[in-house]
Design an enzyme around this catalytic site. Structure first.
Site, PDB file in Angstrom:
ATOM      1  N   ILE A  43       0.814  -1.210   0.000  1.00 31.13           N
ATOM      2  CA  ILE A  43       0.000   0.000   0.000  1.00 31.13           C
ATOM      3  C   ILE A  43       0.849   1.263   0.000  1.00 31.13           C
ATOM      4  O   ILE A  43       0.391   2.336  -0.381  1.00 31.13           O
ATOM      5  CB  ILE A  43      -0.946  -0.001   1.230  1.00 31.13           C
ATOM      6  N   LYS A  44       2.107   1.141   0.397  1.00 32.83           N
ATOM      7  CA  LYS A  44       2.980   2.309   0.499  1.00 32.83           C
ATOM      8  C   LYS A  44       3.288   2.944  -0.859  1.00 32.83           C
ATOM      9  O   LYS A  44       3.750   4.087  -0.920  1.00 32.83           O
ATOM     10  CB  LYS A  44       4.281   1.936   1.209  1.00 32.83           C
TER      11      LYS A  44
END
Length: 452
Positions: A43-44
């Site tokens: 998700i980063k």
């Protein structure tokens, strides 16, 4: 033609996947936002590219510049991809508790990685926070991304993660569950969802050893709460500026062990090969399941891919060394594999008879027994070496070629002890049950037990 101009344009629009087996005891719909479908497998990617874009817009990041960040690995991956596409150099500081695979991945993308000690205060000049800040001051034309205090972090999730979840659930989401680290994901997503429906419950999952839970409850930064923990990617020993606790309704802490075990369950029971934080997020929800009702729609964030944890939570030895696998004994292993007669051989029998027994029963190790008990052993590998050097040995008696006897242990001997007894020179362990029946356990049996 449906073509992306570069890898960064593939970030986002990750799937929402229903959980079915682990959640059988939960009365409502439970969905996972599986973020390892991003190109950097986490998700980063979302916030990394957003921080770069904002820095470019504000003139903080100029052509040919250097991106500097302290990262547990995933943010670095997103920044490194952005650096490759946009032409920036990357230098990352990380901690020595991160898996080696994360460091290797960052270096594969051309980043310079500096590994710093974990168990030091944030203000310590050796901490990865301090190292990143120092490098940003020393290196000309550099940009310190500072994901903890850079509000572009949570803005990325306000603009992408939140709207995606709202659209994918047709606005029916009632609970959002997410591990709490920098605060960007949980706060940014919560801000968007709460604007759409203030009744949506936001549950942040924390780890024991982090001070965030107590800070949420009391507003107090209590360093006595801080102690080393093994979980990766969430929990903090300070409060990043990305936090707005007003959009979070509850903090729930989970143990290192429970999070690791749950991650392994997600892989085996749901087919979702996720990272440590996904297991902790799932475990946190299980601890809170009594609060859920039939018509609720829960969305959890599964942050990254399990490939970055193969040497850790998906490694049986690593898990066993930390006491994360349930203690099992010789008895447990025998019970789990069911009734199985132990094949033995008499010292007066021949090598060819031993070979035939191994072939017939598909075994590699045979205890050599006389009337008083075990006196030696025969192994497939040992016989192979002897037959290879002397083909005529097949007619020899076992007594003349046997190896030393396998160790005999108590029936309640823990599996950790068994693991130390089985090695290259010794392929099995023996024990007798209460009825006097002889049982044998091999390396394969131990591996099967540890993986169950």
């Amino acid at each position: 033609m449906d073509i992306r101009n570069n890898i960064l344009e593939t970030i986002g629009n990750t799937p929402l996947i229903r959980l079915n087996k682990i959640t059988r005891g939960i009365p409502c719909t439970v969905l996972a936002k599986v973020e390892y479908f991003n190109p950097g497998n986490s998700i980063k990617d979302r916030m990394a590219v957003k921080m770069v874009e904002v820095a470019e817009q504000e003139g903080k990041l100029k052509p040919g510049g250097t991106i500097i960040e302290c990262t547990s690995g995933n943010t670095g991956m997103g920044l490194a991809m952005a650096g490759v596409v946009k032409g920036y150099k990357c230098i990352f500081a990380t901690t020595d508790k991160q898996s080696q695979s994360k460091v290797d991945i960052l270096r594969a993308l051309g980043a310079e990685v500096i590994v710093c000690p974990t168990n030091v205060e944030p203000e310590d000049p050796r901490s990865y926070y301090s190292v990143a800040a120092r490098l940003a001051k020393e290196i000309p034309n550099s940009f310190h991304a500072n994901q903890y205090d850079n509000l572009a972090n949570r803005q990325a999730h306000y603009e992408s993660t939140g709207p995606e979840i709202w659209k994918q659930t047709d606005g029916k989401i009632t609970h959002f569950v997410c591990t709490a680290g920098t605060g960007g994901t949980v706060v940014g997503t919560a801000m968007y969802l709460k604007e759409k429906n203030p009744k949506i419950q936001v549950w942040a999952i924390d780890v024991y050893g982090s001070l965030l839970t107590k800070y949420f409850k009391t507003g107090e930064i209590d360093m006595n709460e801080v102690h080393p923990y093994i979980s990766e990617g969430f929990g903090e020993d300070f409060v990043p500026e990305n936090y707005d606790m007003s959009v979070i309704d509850h903090f729930e802490q989970v143990t290192d062990k429970d999070g690791a075990i749950m991650a392994r369950r997600l892989a085996k029971e749901e087919g979702l090969f996720c990272g440590y934080s996904a297991g902790s997020c799932m475990q946190g929800l299980m601890q809170l399941k009594s609060r859920l009702k039939k018509d609720d729609v829960v969305v959890l964030v599964f942050h990254d891919h399990g490939s970055r944890y193969v040497s850790k939570i998906y490694n049986d030895q690593w898990m066993a060394e930390r006491g994360f696998l349930d203690v099992k004994t010789f008895r447990d292993i025998v019970s789990a594999r069911g009734k199985q007669r132990t094949i033995t051989i008499d010292p007066g029998q021949t090598v060819s008879q031993a070979v035939e027994l191994m072939r017939e029963y598909d075994i590699e190790h045979i205890p050599v027994m006389n009337g008083n008990g075990p006196i030696g052993s025969i192994s497939e590998s040992g016989l192979f070496q002897k037959v290879f050097s002397n083909p005529d040995i097949k007619s020899e008696t076992i007594e003349r070629v046997m190896e030393k006897s396998f160790p005999v242990v108590e029936f309640e001997t823990p599996i950790e002890k068994l693991r130390t007894l089985i090695n290259k020179e010794n392929g099995a362990v023996l024990s007798k049950d209460e009825a006097g029946n002889l049982h044998i356990i091999t390396k394969y049996d131990v591996i099967q037990a540890l993986g169950s």
